[in-house]
Design an enzyme around this catalytic site. Structure first.
Site, PDB file in Angstrom:
ATOM      1  N   SER A 172      74.983  18.256  61.567  1.00  0.00           N
ATOM      2  CA  SER A 172      75.146  19.232  62.629  1.00  0.00           C
ATOM      3  C   SER A 172      73.778  19.738  63.083  1.00  0.00           C
ATOM      4  O   SER A 172      72.929  18.940  63.478  1.00  0.00           O
ATOM      5  CB  SER A 172      76.057  20.360  62.142  1.00  0.00           C
ATOM      6  OG  SER A 172      76.560  21.113  63.213  1.00  0.00           O
ATOM      7  N   LEU A 173      73.523  21.049  63.037  1.00  0.00           N
ATOM      8  CA  LEU A 173      72.204  21.569  63.409  1.00  0.00           C
ATOM      9  C   LEU A 173      71.100  20.833  62.663  1.00  0.00           C
ATOM     10  O   LEU A 173      70.059  20.499  63.243  1.00  0.00           O
ATOM     11  CB  LEU A 173      72.126  23.069  63.095  1.00  0.00           C
ATOM     12  CG  LEU A 173      70.731  23.686  63.117  1.00  0.00           C
ATOM     13  CD1 LEU A 173      70.136  23.647  64.511  1.00  0.00           C
ATOM     14  CD2 LEU A 173      70.760  25.111  62.575  1.00  0.00           C
TER      15      LEU A 173
END
Length: 314
Positions: free
Chosen positions: A105-106
């Site tokens: 994700s991030l």
């Protein structure tokens, strides 16, 4: 869960320490693992030990403000781009010259930007359910509105929580129940995301992300991490950085993870790299925890293929 724990590492930085877990000290590849928004290094509870069994050295960090890492000084905002500076400090401390990056994700977006910025250092790039560096949730795209909300939000957070973690939960089960409810911004996307964790996955992250206090438990993460970000990378800059990835590059996409037209538009650029591979897996956003055996096999097969290609050229 303890059998999968790594050795605790504290890497000094000017504002305190970046906490990490390490596995292995072999002569193989070196890997830096970067977790997603509001998670911690236990995100790689299953993958990190498996990589070390290859004879590789693995470091999974807690990003600043997450897990056991130090929070930024009072009065400052968290800018996701500035995480890259912390990552670079970690690399310099470890004295690593070349290494692979894996991010969820991030963390996958941060790994992408780091690999594009320091391509001579990165041997492999693996991104789990992300194709670009995302805008922090609830951040308005409009310039003036974004700045105003970022400034006003930190003032409100400081007034309400001071330097604390946020809400106190009576039991660990209460915290897990809250984690099992996806953030509002995910629920109202074009393809609404109604869940991301399994209870088992949530417990793995809470093992490192929970702290007991008077009256119950709090999440270790800094409440400032949930506030709107004051800046982010321009979309055109994101496309340009994608062109810089020349190393072996794997993206694993979960069928029930967050989607966007911009995210999928990045694939056309990535496919210009002959070493790029995309694999779709049926599952939730935290598929690397929820269905770790499936995801880990894809990663190990990809690395075996990279090794074969490398040997064939020698």
């Amino acid at each position: 869960m303890s059998e999968n724990k790594g050795k605790e590492v504290a890497i000094p930085v000017p504002w305190g320490t970046v906490a990490a877990q390490s596995w292995g000290d072999g002569q193989g590849e070196k890997w830096l693992l970067i977790h997603g928004w509001l998670d911690n290094s236990n995100s790689f509870h299953y993958l990190a030990p498996l990589l070390s069994q290859r004879g590789d050295t693995v470091i999974a960090i807690d990003l600043p403000g997450s897990g056991h890492s130090s929070w930024l000084p009072q009065g400052l905002m968290y800018h996701d781009l500035e995480f890259l500076g912390a990552i670079h400090r970690v690399i310099k401390y470890l004295k690593w010259v070349e290494f692979g990056l894996i991010g969820h994700s991030l963390g996958g977006g941060l790994a992408l930007t780091y690999a594009a910025t320091f391509p001579e250092q990165v041997t492999h790039l693996i991104m789990l359910d992300i194709t670009y560096l995302p805008v922090r949730p609830l951040t308005p795209p409009q310039f003036q509105l974004r700045i105003r909300q970022a400034i006003e939000s930190i003032e409100l957070a400081e007034a309400k929580f001071g330097t604390g973690n946020g809400k106190v939960y009576k039991t660990k089960e209460d915290v897990r129940d809250r984690m099992m409810q996806p953030p509002v911004y995910l629920r109202f996307q074009d393809e609404g995301v109604l869940e991301t964790y399994t209870p088992e996955s949530a417990d793995i992250l809470l093992e490192r992300g929970l702290k007991e206090v008077e009256g119950g438990f709090v999440l270790r993460r800094d409440i400032r991490l949930v506030l709107p970000s004051i800046h982010h990378i321009d979309w055109n800059d994101q496309r340009e950085q994608a062109k810089e990835i020349k190393c072996p590059h794997l993206i694993i996409e979960a069928s029930k993870g967050p989607k966007s037209k911009f995210a999928h538009s990045m694939y056309d650029i990535y496919r210009l790299n002959p070493k790029f591979k995309q694999v779709d897996i049926e599952g939730l956003h935290h598929v690397h925890l929820n269905q770790h055996q499936t995801v880990n096999k894809v990663i190990m097969d990809f690395l075996d293929e990279c090794d074969r290609n490398k040997k064939a050229k020698l």
